[in-house]
Scaffold this motif. Structure first.
Motif, PDB file in Angstrom:
ATOM      1  N   GLU A   1     -19.498 -17.652  30.053  1.00 19.20           N
ATOM      2  CA  GLU A   1     -20.470 -18.643  29.592  1.00 19.20           C
ATOM      3  C   GLU A   1     -20.713 -18.494  28.089  1.00 19.20           C
ATOM      4  OE1 GLU A   1     -22.813 -21.743  29.151  1.00 19.20           O
ATOM      5  OE2 GLU A   1     -21.600 -21.273  30.916  1.00 19.20           O
ATOM      6  N   ALA A   2     -20.751 -17.250  27.588  1.00 23.66           N
ATOM      7  CA  ALA A   2     -20.917 -17.036  26.150  1.00 23.66           C
ATOM      8  C   ALA A   2     -19.713 -17.588  25.381  1.00 23.66           C
ATOM      9  CB  ALA A   2     -21.094 -15.545  25.867  1.00 23.66           C
ATOM     10  N   VAL A   3     -18.509 -17.369  25.922  1.00 19.62           N
ATOM     11  CA  VAL A   3     -17.301 -17.893  25.278  1.00 19.62           C
ATOM     12  C   VAL A   3     -17.317 -19.419  25.288  1.00 19.62           C
ATOM     13  CG1 VAL A   3     -14.787 -18.049  25.447  1.00 19.62           C
ATOM     14  CG2 VAL A   3     -15.923 -15.847  25.809  1.00 19.62           C
ATOM     15  N   ARG A   4     -17.742 -20.003  26.406  1.00 13.83           N
ATOM     16  CA  ARG A   4     -17.791 -21.469  26.477  1.00 13.83           C
ATOM     17  C   ARG A   4     -18.775 -22.043  25.470  1.00 13.83           C
ATOM     18  NH1 ARG A   4     -16.667 -20.619  32.122  1.00 13.83           N
ATOM     19  NH2 ARG A   4     -18.874 -20.283  32.576  1.00 13.83           N
ATOM     20  N   ARG A   5     -19.908 -21.371  25.284  1.00 10.35           N
ATOM     21  CA  ARG A   5     -20.879 -21.857  24.288  1.00 10.35           C
ATOM     22  C   ARG A   5     -20.265 -21.856  22.902  1.00 10.35           C
ATOM     23  NH1 ARG A   5     -24.721 -18.736  27.221  1.00 10.35           N
ATOM     24  NH2 ARG A   5     -24.520 -17.060  25.706  1.00 10.35           N
ATOM     25  N   GLU A   6     -19.586 -20.751  22.547  1.00  9.94           N
ATOM     26  CA  GLU A   6     -18.964 -20.660  21.223  1.00  9.94           C
ATOM     27  C   GLU A   6     -17.832 -21.680  21.113  1.00  9.94           C
ATOM     28  OE1 GLU A   6     -17.406 -17.205  18.119  1.00  9.94           O
ATOM     29  OE2 GLU A   6     -18.001 -16.681  20.166  1.00  9.94           O
ATOM     30  N   LYS A   7     -17.103 -21.872  22.207  1.00 12.70           N
ATOM     31  CA  LYS A   7     -16.003 -22.847  22.205  1.00 12.70           C
ATOM     32  C   LYS A   7     -16.541 -24.255  21.951  1.00 12.70           C
ATOM     33  CE  LYS A   7     -12.203 -24.426  25.210  1.00 12.70           C
ATOM     34  NZ  LYS A   7     -12.700 -25.722  25.693  1.00 12.70           N
ATOM     35  N   ARG A   8     -17.659 -24.602  22.595  1.00 12.61           N
ATOM     36  CA  ARG A   8     -18.247 -25.928  22.367  1.00 12.61           C
ATOM     37  C   ARG A   8     -18.656 -26.103  20.914  1.00 12.61           C
ATOM     38  NH1 ARG A   8     -20.456 -24.954  27.648  1.00 12.61           N
ATOM     39  NH2 ARG A   8     -22.351 -24.077  26.741  1.00 12.61           N
ATOM     40  N   HIS A   9     -19.178 -25.031  20.302  1.00 10.47           N
ATOM     41  CA  HIS A   9     -19.578 -25.094  18.896  1.00 10.47           C
ATOM     42  C   HIS A   9     -18.366 -25.354  18.002  1.00 10.47           C
ATOM     43  CE1 HIS A   9     -21.690 -24.224  15.177  1.00 10.47           C
ATOM     44  NE2 HIS A   9     -20.800 -23.270  14.894  1.00 10.47           N
ATOM     45  N   VAL A  10     -17.256 -24.651  18.275  1.00 10.46           N
ATOM     46  CA  VAL A  10     -16.045 -24.830  17.469  1.00 10.46           C
ATOM     47  C   VAL A  10     -15.456 -26.221  17.697  1.00 10.46           C
ATOM     48  CG1 VAL A  10     -13.684 -24.001  17.097  1.00 10.46           C
ATOM     49  CG2 VAL A  10     -15.568 -22.368  17.352  1.00 10.46           C
ATOM     50  N   GLU A  11     -15.510 -26.716  18.926  1.00  9.14           N
ATOM     51  CA  GLU A  11     -15.019 -28.069  19.204  1.00  9.14           C
ATOM     52  C   GLU A  11     -15.818 -29.109  18.423  1.00  9.14           C
ATOM     53  OE1 GLU A  11     -13.282 -27.549  23.761  1.00  9.14           O
ATOM     54  OE2 GLU A  11     -15.396 -28.030  23.423  1.00  9.14           O
ATOM     55  N   LYS A  12     -17.116 -28.882  18.297  1.00  8.90           N
ATOM     56  CA  LYS A  12     -17.937 -29.789  17.508  1.00  8.90           C
ATOM     57  C   LYS A  12     -17.518 -29.746  16.038  1.00  8.90           C
ATOM     58  CE  LYS A  12     -22.784 -30.979  16.645  1.00  8.90           C
ATOM     59  NZ  LYS A  12     -24.198 -30.604  16.932  1.00  8.90           N
ATOM     60  N   GLN A  13     -17.234 -28.532  15.533  1.00  5.67           N
ATOM     61  CA  GLN A  13     -16.762 -28.416  14.155  1.00  5.67           C
ATOM     62  C   GLN A  13     -15.429 -29.140  13.981  1.00  5.67           C
ATOM     63  OE1 GLN A  13     -16.998 -23.983  13.973  1.00  5.67           O
ATOM     64  NE2 GLN A  13     -18.078 -24.342  12.050  1.00  5.67           N
ATOM     65  N   ARG A  14     -14.540 -28.972  14.952  1.00  2.53           N
ATOM     66  CA  ARG A  14     -13.225 -29.614  14.855  1.00  2.53           C
ATOM     67  C   ARG A  14     -13.352 -31.136  14.844  1.00  2.53           C
ATOM     68  NH1 ARG A  14      -8.584 -28.691  19.363  1.00  2.53           N
ATOM     69  NH2 ARG A  14     -10.152 -29.812  20.603  1.00  2.53           N
ATOM     70  N   ALA A  15     -14.265 -31.664  15.654  1.00  2.00           N
ATOM     71  CA  ALA A  15     -14.477 -33.108  15.666  1.00  2.00           C
ATOM     72  C   ALA A  15     -14.928 -33.593  14.296  1.00  2.00           C
ATOM     73  CB  ALA A  15     -15.507 -33.478  16.733  1.00  2.00           C
ATOM     74  N   GLY A  16     -15.767 -32.788  13.643  1.00  5.05           N
ATOM     75  CA  GLY A  16     -16.219 -33.153  12.301  1.00  5.05           C
ATOM     76  C   GLY A  16     -15.081 -33.165  11.298  1.00  5.05           C
ATOM     77  N   VAL A  17     -14.167 -32.183  11.396  1.00  2.00           N
ATOM     78  CA  VAL A  17     -13.025 -32.129  10.487  1.00  2.00           C
ATOM     79  C   VAL A  17     -12.101 -33.324  10.724  1.00  2.00           C
ATOM     80  CG1 VAL A  17     -10.970 -30.812   9.853  1.00  2.00           C
ATOM     81  CG2 VAL A  17     -13.134 -29.624  10.258  1.00  2.00           C
ATOM     82  N   ARG A  18     -11.872 -33.663  11.992  1.00  2.00           N
ATOM     83  CA  ARG A  18     -11.028 -34.823  12.289  1.00  2.00           C
ATOM     84  C   ARG A  18     -11.628 -36.103  11.714  1.00  2.00           C
ATOM     85  NH1 ARG A  18      -9.609 -33.499  18.616  1.00  2.00           N
ATOM     86  NH2 ARG A  18      -7.828 -32.124  18.232  1.00  2.00           N
ATOM     87  N   LYS A  19     -12.932 -36.238  11.815  1.00  5.06           N
ATOM     88  CA  LYS A  19     -13.582 -37.420  11.256  1.00  5.06           C
ATOM     89  C   LYS A  19     -13.409 -37.455   9.729  1.00  5.06           C
ATOM     90  CE  LYS A  19     -17.956 -39.968  11.148  1.00  5.06           C
ATOM     91  NZ  LYS A  19     -17.832 -40.270   9.721  1.00  5.06           N
ATOM     92  N   ASP A  20     -13.502 -36.270   9.118  1.00  3.79           N
ATOM     93  CA  ASP A  20     -13.317 -36.189   7.668  1.00  3.79           C
ATOM     94  C   ASP A  20     -11.910 -36.647   7.278  1.00  3.79           C
ATOM     95  OD1 ASP A  20     -13.790 -35.423   4.925  1.00  3.79           O
ATOM     96  OD2 ASP A  20     -12.643 -33.602   5.333  1.00  3.79           O
TER      97      ASP A  20
END
Length: 527
Positions: A148-167
Motif C-alpha cells: 500500500e505504501a508503494v502504491r501511494r508513492e506510485k500514484r504520486h509519481v504517475e501524477k508527476q508523469r501526467a504533468g510532464v506529458r502535458k508539458d
C-alpha cells in the motif's frame, strides 16, 4: 425462498457456507436442490442483489470471520478472488502462483507433522498448526502494508508523469504541430521506438524527466509483483477454514468442499487437493467447459471437489452436452465428434459407462436460452430477430478485431463488460432498434443461466453478472458432490427437475444482510 409448487425429491439436505458468495449463482442452485445456504460477501452491489433474492448473507470481509463461528455448516463452498492468477503466463502471475503454492505447502507440512496426534497432544498439535497460520497471516499483513505504501508513492509519481506529458504536449502545440501529429508523437513516446526528436524543439529536459519517472514506475511495478496483493491471502482462506474444522479440537470436519475459479487457478486447486487428501477427503479437480453442461456460453472454470471419507480421487462430473466447435451447427455436432472408445469409458468409471447409453445433447444457443426465458411471466427478456453479438473485446491480439457470435451459437464468455457488447442484425454492423442493441441485466443473467426473474440490484450489475458462478454449472457440481448415491437415470432425472425449477425460480421476500452482531442465534452459529 419460494421456487416451485412441487418440491424436488431431496436425497439429503445440507447446510452450506459459501465464502466470497457474489450475487448468488451457487446459492440459487443449492436452494433449487433443497439445501440451506449462508453466504459471506463484502461487495455492496452483490449484497443488495442477494438481499432482494432472499439470500442469507453476512456482509463483510471473509477474513473477519472464522470457521469456528459457523460450527453447524456441513459444506464449504466458494470462489476466492484470483484475478492475479489470470496473468499466469506473465511475471506477476507466475510469482503469485509460486507464492501461494509456497504458503499452501507450509500449511500442508504443519498438517502432516501433526496428523496422528491424539488426546492432549491433539491440542498441542492444533496450536502448532495455528502458529504456522498466524506467521503466514503476519507475513501477508506486512507485505500488504508495504504494498500500500508503494502504491501511494506510485500514484504520486504517475501524477508527476501526467504533468510532464502535458508539458510536452503544450510545447509541441506552441511549435505549431497539428493534433494528429501530436497524437502520433505521444504514441511513439510511450514506446520510445522510432522517436526522432530534433534538438531544436527543446524537449531534452522534459524527456529526461519522463525517462526518470518511467524508470521509477518500473521499479514500483517490480516491487509490487514481489509483494503480491491481498488476493494471495484471500485465496488461502477456504483452505484454512477446512484445516480449522478438521484439526481444531472439538470441531467436526466439513462433509464436502466445492471451490471454483478461473482456469489459471487450477494449479492452486491441485495443491489444495494434496492437503485435503491428508485431511481425509477424496478429491478431484476439473477444468469444466460450461457449454458441456447446458450453459449457453463458452466459458471455462477450474473446480475443486472434495468429499470426506470417500476414495481418492473422486469421479469427474460427467458432461451432458456436446462441446461447442466454431463453424459447426448444432445438428452437425453428433456426426463430427468422435465416439468414446470402450477404453475411455472404462477409465471414466461405471457412471460414465451407464450415461454413455444416453447421447449427449447439443450445446444450447443464445437464441434458444433467451426464447425459453421469454415464456416465463415477468421475465424482462425481449424478443429479437436473428442477431450477432459483437464483443467489447478484440481477438487475436488486435483490439480492433472484435469477436462475433451469431444468435444460434453459445455466447462468448460473459464478463463484467457484457453491457458494452453490441447486438446487431445478423451478418451486419447495424445495431438492433428499440433498445435491443444491448443486453439488459435479465438477458445477460439468462446467458449465465440465472433465472430470468433474478432481482439484479445495486451498483455495476454487469460486473456482478460477469463474476458470478453460472447456476446451471453449479447444479451439476453440487448434485455430483452432495448426492453421490444417485447415478445414471436417477441423476439425470434429478438434474432435469432442477433445471426446470431454476428457470421458474422467483424470490419470495427480501432479507437484510447480516453482520457480526447477528451471529448469535443464527442457524449455523450454534450460539
Amino acid at each position: 425462498m419460494s421456487h416451485t409448487e412441487n418440491p424436488l425429491p431431496r436425497p439429503a439436505e445440507f447446510r452450506i457456507l459459501d465464502l466470497f458468495a457474489g450475487p448468488g449463482g451457487l446459492d440459487v442452485a443449492a436452494h433449487v436442490l433443497g439445501h440451506q445456504v449462508t453466504g459471506i460477501e463484502w461487495d455492496d452491489g452483490a449484497c443488495a442483489t442477494r438481499a432482494r433474492a432472499g439470500m442469507d448473507t453476512f456482509q463483510g470481509d471473509v477474513r473477519r470471520y472464522r470457521a469456528a463461528f459457523f460450527p453447524r455448516a456441513q459444506v464449504l463452498t466458494g470462489g476466492p478472488p484470483c484475478q492475479t492468477f489470470t496473468v499466469a503466463g506473465h511475471g506477476a502471475g507466475r510469482k503469485a502462483l509460486n507464492q501461494v503454492t509456497e504458503y499452501i505447502e507450509r500449511l500442508h507440512a504443519a498438517v502432516r507433522d501433526t496428523d496422528r496426534e491424539e488426546g492432549e497432544e491433539k491440542l498441542r498439535a492444533w496450536k502448532r498448526i495455528f502458529r504456522t497460520w498466524r506467521r503466514i497471516h503476519e507475513e501477508l499483513r506486512v507485505k500488504e502494508e508495504e504494498a500500500e505504501a508503494v502504491r501511494r508513492e506510485k500514484r504520486h509519481v504517475e501524477k508527476q508523469r501526467a504533468g510532464v506529458r502535458k508539458d510536452i504536449r503544450d510545447r509541441l502545440e506552441r511549435l505549431g504541430m497539428s493534433k494528429g501529429e501530436i497524437t502520433r508523437f505521444m504514441k511513439r513516446l510511450m514506446s520510445r521506438r522510432g522517436l526522432d526528436v530534433s534538438p531544436d524543439i527543446a524537449l531534452s529536459e522534459p524527456l529526461k524527466t519522463l525517462d526518470d519517472l518511467n524508470a521509477r514506475l518500473e521499479k514500483f511495478k517490480a516491487r509490487l509483483e514481489e509483494l503480491g496483493d491481498e488476493r494471495t491471502g484471500l485465496v488461502l482462506q477456504p483452505l484454512w477454514w477446512v484445516i480449522e474444522r478438521s484439526r481444531r479440537p472439538g470441531s467436526e470436519p466439513y462433509e464436502a468442499v466445492v471451490l471454483e475459479q478461473v482456469p489459471a487457478v487450477l494449479p492452486v486447486w491441485n495443491e489444495y487437493a494434496k492437503v485435503l487428501v491428508t485431511l481425509g477427503y477424496g478429491t478431484a479437480t476439473q477444468l469444466m467447459h460450461t457449454e458441456a453442461f447446458g450453459v449457453p456460453q463458452t466459458r471455462r472454470r477450474a473446480v475443486l471437489m472434495a468429499r470426506l471419507g470417500e476414495p481418492d480421487p473422486l469421479p469427474k462430473v460427467p458432461e451432458t452436452h456436446l462441446p461447442y466447435q466454431r463453424g459447426t451447427g448444432r445438428t452437425e455436432q453428433a456426426e463430427t465428434l468422435p465416439l468414446e472408445t470402450a477404453q475411455t469409458l472404462e477409465e471414466k468409471g461405471a457412471e460414465s459407462t451407464e450415461r454413455a447409453a444416453k447421447p449427449k445433447e447439443p450445446w444450447v444457443s443464445m437464441a434458444r436460452a433467451l426464447e425459453a426465458a421469454q415464456q416465463v411471466e415477468g421475465s424482462g427478456v425481449r424478443p429479437r430477430p436473428p442477431f450477432t453479438v459483437i464483443s467489447n473485446y478484440g481477438t487475436g491480439g488486435d483490439p480492433e478485431a472484435r469477436g462475433r457470435r451469431d444468435h444460434d451459437t453459445p455466447s462468448a464468455t460473459i464478463t463484467g463488460k457484457v453491457s458494452r457488447n453490441r447486438v446487431v442484425h445478423q451478418g451486419t454492423d447495424e445495431d438492433l432498434d428499440d433498445g435491443l442493441g444491448r443486453f439488459n441485466p435479465a438477458e445477460a443473467g439468462v446467458l449465465q443461466t440465472f433465472p430470468s426473474r433474478y432481482p439484479w440490484c445495486g451498483n455495476d450489475l454487469s460486473q456482478q453478472i460477469g463474476n458470478a458462478v453460472p447456476p446451471r454449472l453449479a447444479l451439476h457440481v453440487l448434485r455430483h458432490v452432495l448426492e453421490p448415491e444417485l447415478s445414471g437415470t436417477e441423476a439425470d432425472e434429478r438434474l432435469d427437475q432442477a433445471v426446470v425449477a431454476l428457470e421458474h425460480w422467483r424470490p419470495a421476500r427480501s432479507v437484510e444482510p447480516l453482520g457480526h452482531r447477528d451471529l448469535k442465534g443464527h442457524p449455523l452459529s450454534g450460539r
